[in-house]
Write a protein that holds these residues in place. Structure first.
Motif, PDB file in Angstrom:
ATOM      1  N   GLU A   1       9.596   8.183  -5.432  1.00 17.41           N
ATOM      2  CA  GLU A   1       9.411   7.474  -6.687  1.00 17.41           C
ATOM      3  C   GLU A   1       7.946   7.080  -6.807  1.00 17.41           C
ATOM      4  O   GLU A   1       7.288   6.760  -5.818  1.00 17.41           O
ATOM      5  CB  GLU A   1      10.282   6.218  -6.753  1.00 17.41           C
ATOM      6  N   ARG A   2       7.476   7.077  -8.022  1.00 19.00           N
ATOM      7  CA  ARG A   2       6.066   6.763  -8.265  1.00 19.00           C
ATOM      8  C   ARG A   2       5.932   6.095  -9.633  1.00 19.00           C
ATOM      9  O   ARG A   2       6.561   6.532 -10.604  1.00 19.00           O
ATOM     10  CB  ARG A   2       5.262   8.057  -8.213  1.00 19.00           C
TER      11      ARG A   2
ATOM     12  N   GLY B   1       2.580  -2.931 -11.839  1.00 23.52           N
ATOM     13  CA  GLY B   1       3.432  -2.543 -10.717  1.00 23.52           C
ATOM     14  C   GLY B   1       3.238  -1.131 -10.235  1.00 23.52           C
ATOM     15  O   GLY B   1       4.197  -0.496  -9.757  1.00 23.52           O
ATOM     16  N   SER B   2       2.016  -0.612 -10.319  1.00 20.85           N
ATOM     17  CA  SER B   2       1.742   0.741  -9.817  1.00 20.85           C
ATOM     18  C   SER B   2       2.154   0.835  -8.345  1.00 20.85           C
ATOM     19  O   SER B   2       1.803  -0.022  -7.538  1.00 20.85           O
ATOM     20  CB  SER B   2       0.259   1.077  -9.965  1.00 20.85           C
ATOM     21  N   SER B   3       2.904   1.880  -8.015  1.00 26.48           N
ATOM     22  CA  SER B   3       3.467   1.958  -6.664  1.00 26.48           C
ATOM     23  C   SER B   3       3.863   3.382  -6.309  1.00 26.48           C
ATOM     24  O   SER B   3       4.018   4.241  -7.185  1.00 26.48           O
ATOM     25  CB  SER B   3       4.699   1.050  -6.542  1.00 26.48           C
ATOM     26  N   VAL B   4       4.019   3.616  -5.009  1.00 31.37           N
ATOM     27  CA  VAL B   4       4.606   4.839  -4.466  1.00 31.37           C
ATOM     28  C   VAL B   4       5.708   4.400  -3.514  1.00 31.37           C
ATOM     29  O   VAL B   4       5.464   3.606  -2.595  1.00 31.37           O
ATOM     30  CB  VAL B   4       3.572   5.705  -3.735  1.00 31.37           C
ATOM     31  N   GLN B   5       6.909   4.886  -3.761  1.00 35.57           N
ATOM     32  CA  GLN B   5       8.080   4.469  -2.973  1.00 35.57           C
ATOM     33  C   GLN B   5       8.246   2.952  -2.991  1.00 35.57           C
ATOM     34  O   GLN B   5       8.565   2.333  -1.970  1.00 35.57           O
ATOM     35  CB  GLN B   5       7.970   4.979  -1.536  1.00 35.57           C
ATOM     36  N   LYS B   6       7.976   2.374  -4.176  1.00 30.26           N
ATOM     37  CA  LYS B   6       8.121   0.940  -4.420  1.00 30.26           C
ATOM     38  C   LYS B   6       7.126   0.079  -3.644  1.00 30.26           C
ATOM     39  O   LYS B   6       7.223  -1.156  -3.657  1.00 30.26           O
ATOM     40  CB  LYS B   6       9.555   0.478  -4.139  1.00 30.26           C
ATOM     41  N   GLU B   7       6.171   0.706  -2.959  1.00 29.63           N
ATOM     42  CA  GLU B   7       5.122  -0.034  -2.265  1.00 29.63           C
ATOM     43  C   GLU B   7       3.871  -0.039  -3.134  1.00 29.63           C
ATOM     44  O   GLU B   7       3.463   1.006  -3.645  1.00 29.63           O
ATOM     45  CB  GLU B   7       4.819   0.602  -0.906  1.00 29.63           C
ATOM     46  N   PRO B   8       3.224  -1.201  -3.300  1.00 25.85           N
ATOM     47  CA  PRO B   8       2.027  -1.269  -4.146  1.00 25.85           C
ATOM     48  C   PRO B   8       0.948  -0.290  -3.683  1.00 25.85           C
ATOM     49  O   PRO B   8       0.784  -0.044  -2.486  1.00 25.85           O
ATOM     50  CB  PRO B   8       1.559  -2.724  -3.969  1.00 25.85           C
TER      51      PRO B   8
ATOM     52  N   GLN C   1      -2.041   8.815  -0.924  1.00 23.83           N
ATOM     53  CA  GLN C   1      -2.314   7.571  -1.636  1.00 23.83           C
ATOM     54  C   GLN C   1      -3.812   7.296  -1.751  1.00 23.83           C
ATOM     55  O   GLN C   1      -4.274   6.156  -1.654  1.00 23.83           O
ATOM     56  CB  GLN C   1      -1.585   6.395  -0.980  1.00 23.83           C
ATOM     57  N   LYS C   2      -4.561   8.365  -1.982  1.00 25.71           N
ATOM     58  CA  LYS C   2      -5.999   8.274  -2.207  1.00 25.71           C
ATOM     59  C   LYS C   2      -6.397   9.347  -3.215  1.00 25.71           C
ATOM     60  O   LYS C   2      -5.637  10.283  -3.471  1.00 25.71           O
ATOM     61  CB  LYS C   2      -6.781   8.504  -0.903  1.00 25.71           C
ATOM     62  N   ALA C   3      -7.606   9.204  -3.758  1.00 26.35           N
ATOM     63  CA  ALA C   3      -8.142  10.231  -4.645  1.00 26.35           C
ATOM     64  C   ALA C   3      -9.078  11.145  -3.856  1.00 26.35           C
ATOM     65  O   ALA C   3      -9.867  10.682  -3.035  1.00 26.35           O
ATOM     66  CB  ALA C   3      -8.900   9.594  -5.804  1.00 26.35           C
ATOM     67  N   PHE C   4      -8.960  12.440  -4.107  1.00 24.32           N
ATOM     68  CA  PHE C   4      -9.806  13.431  -3.447  1.00 24.32           C
ATOM     69  C   PHE C   4     -10.388  14.359  -4.505  1.00 24.32           C
ATOM     70  O   PHE C   4      -9.867  14.477  -5.620  1.00 24.32           O
ATOM     71  CB  PHE C   4      -8.991  14.247  -2.436  1.00 24.32           C
ATOM     72  N   ASP C   5     -11.476  15.029  -4.130  1.00 21.05           N
ATOM     73  CA  ASP C   5     -12.151  15.933  -5.069  1.00 21.05           C
ATOM     74  C   ASP C   5     -11.263  17.102  -5.465  1.00 21.05           C
ATOM     75  O   ASP C   5     -10.633  17.737  -4.611  1.00 21.05           O
ATOM     76  CB  ASP C   5     -13.433  16.490  -4.442  1.00 21.05           C
ATOM     77  N   ALA C   6     -11.229  17.389  -6.753  1.00 22.80           N
ATOM     78  CA  ALA C   6     -10.620  18.622  -7.271  1.00 22.80           C
ATOM     79  C   ALA C   6     -11.761  19.428  -7.875  1.00 22.80           C
ATOM     80  O   ALA C   6     -12.349  19.041  -8.878  1.00 22.80           O
ATOM     81  CB  ALA C   6      -9.556  18.311  -8.321  1.00 22.80           C
TER      82      ALA C   6
END
Length: 304
Positions: free
Chosen positions: A104-105, A121-128, A155-160
């Motif tokens: 979930e995201r 409430g931005s989250s991944v797997q209900k974790e902030p 859970q980070k941004a990387f170069d595309a």
């Protein structure tokens, strides 16, 4: 009466002349945005994937069916932001193992630029989670350059990186590739015998490491993805750094039906943007010029 008609024509003409640049250079960019009420289902498949099955306590190999549902939270949309919720369900159709992975995201992002916004409430797997970079889409009018894109697993941004131009179902697109270096995503306990560790009993600490490559096919006017391929490589390592077994290794590709739908949606959005930015302002300009000239001609006839 003739003088009044002349003034009306010139007045309306001036209005349309002023409206044309306003529509093209300001209003269009305010109207064109990611929708708050977005809803989409994407279907992906991964042939010959490997994953550790909690049900079987061993690594299985099978073909996976992946369904991703994205829905906008209209109540949380405000100002420049929209909020989308995503759920992903992975089923192993080869070994008849449903729901081997459920994620979930929840993401908030700027509806004009596509850049993450930390709220709501931005989250991944209900974790902030702290959002950064592009979230679901690239900005409008994509450039041939490198963009930061958020990876929900790491859970980070990387170069595309922009790598080439291409076409998808006849639609011109830009292709970007994002490589995520090995990143530790989880630490948990697991039975030593399950991990194949000899001479040790009971549970041991094990880390889950992720690396991968995501390829995006992006329609450049809208910034919308029309095709995606995800190479996901996750392994389990004990605290001594030794890789013990695959956790999840797969290459997921969108189905043809999903790509067809995304291409049609992008073409429709591209046409609407062209209408707002070019067609309507041009029509407004032409109408304005015609009305002003008509007013001038009427005035000259009246005074002749």
């Amino acid at each position: 009466m003739g003088r009044m008609s002349t003034l009306v024509l010139i007045g309306f003409g001036a209005f349309f002349l002023a409206l044309a640049p306003l529509l093209k250079f300001w209003a269009a960019d305010k109207i064109v945005s990611a929708p708050a009420n977005h809803f989409n289902r994407s279907h992906l498949v991964a042939a010959g994937a490997q994953y550790f099955s909690l049900q079987d306590l061993k690594v299985l190999t099978g073909d996976l069916d992946i369904l991703v549902t994205t829905r906008g939270d209209v109540k949380e949309a405000a100002g420049d932001r929209v909020v989308w919720d995503e759920g992903m369900v992975v089923n192993d159709i080869t070994n008849d193992r449903p729901q081997i992975d459920i994620t979930e995201r929840r993401s908030a992002f700027n509806k004009y630029t596509g850049v993450g916004v930390n709220c709501c409430g931005s989250s991944v797997q209900k974790e902030p989670v702290t959002l950064e970079g592009q979230i679901y889409k690239f900005p409008f009018d994509v450039e041939k350059k490198t963009y930061k894109v958020f990876n929900s697993t790491a859970q980070k941004a990387f170069d595309a990186r922009f790598v080439r131009e291409d076409t998808v179902n006849g639609l011109r697109v830009y292709v970007f590739e994002q490589d995520v270096p090995p990143t530790k995503t989880q630490t948990r306990s697991a039975p030593a015998n399950v991990l194949g560790i000899k001479g040790t009993t009971g549970d041991v600490q094990v880390d889950r490491w992720y690396d991968g490559r995501t390829t995006y096919w992006i329609e450049p006017v809208t910034g919308a993805p029309v095709k995606q391929e995800v190479q996901r490589h996750e392994v389990l390592k004990t605290q001594d750094g030794v890789e013990r077994m695959p956790a999840f290794v797969a290459t997921a590709k969108m189905t043809e039906d999903t790509v067809d739908k995304l291409v049609k949606d992008a073409e429709s959005s591209k046409s609407q943007i062209n209408l707002l930015r070019n067609v309507i302002p041009l029509v407004s300009l032409v109408v304005g010029v015609a009305l002003v000239l008509g007013g001038i001609v009427l005035s000259l006839r009246r005074t002749a």
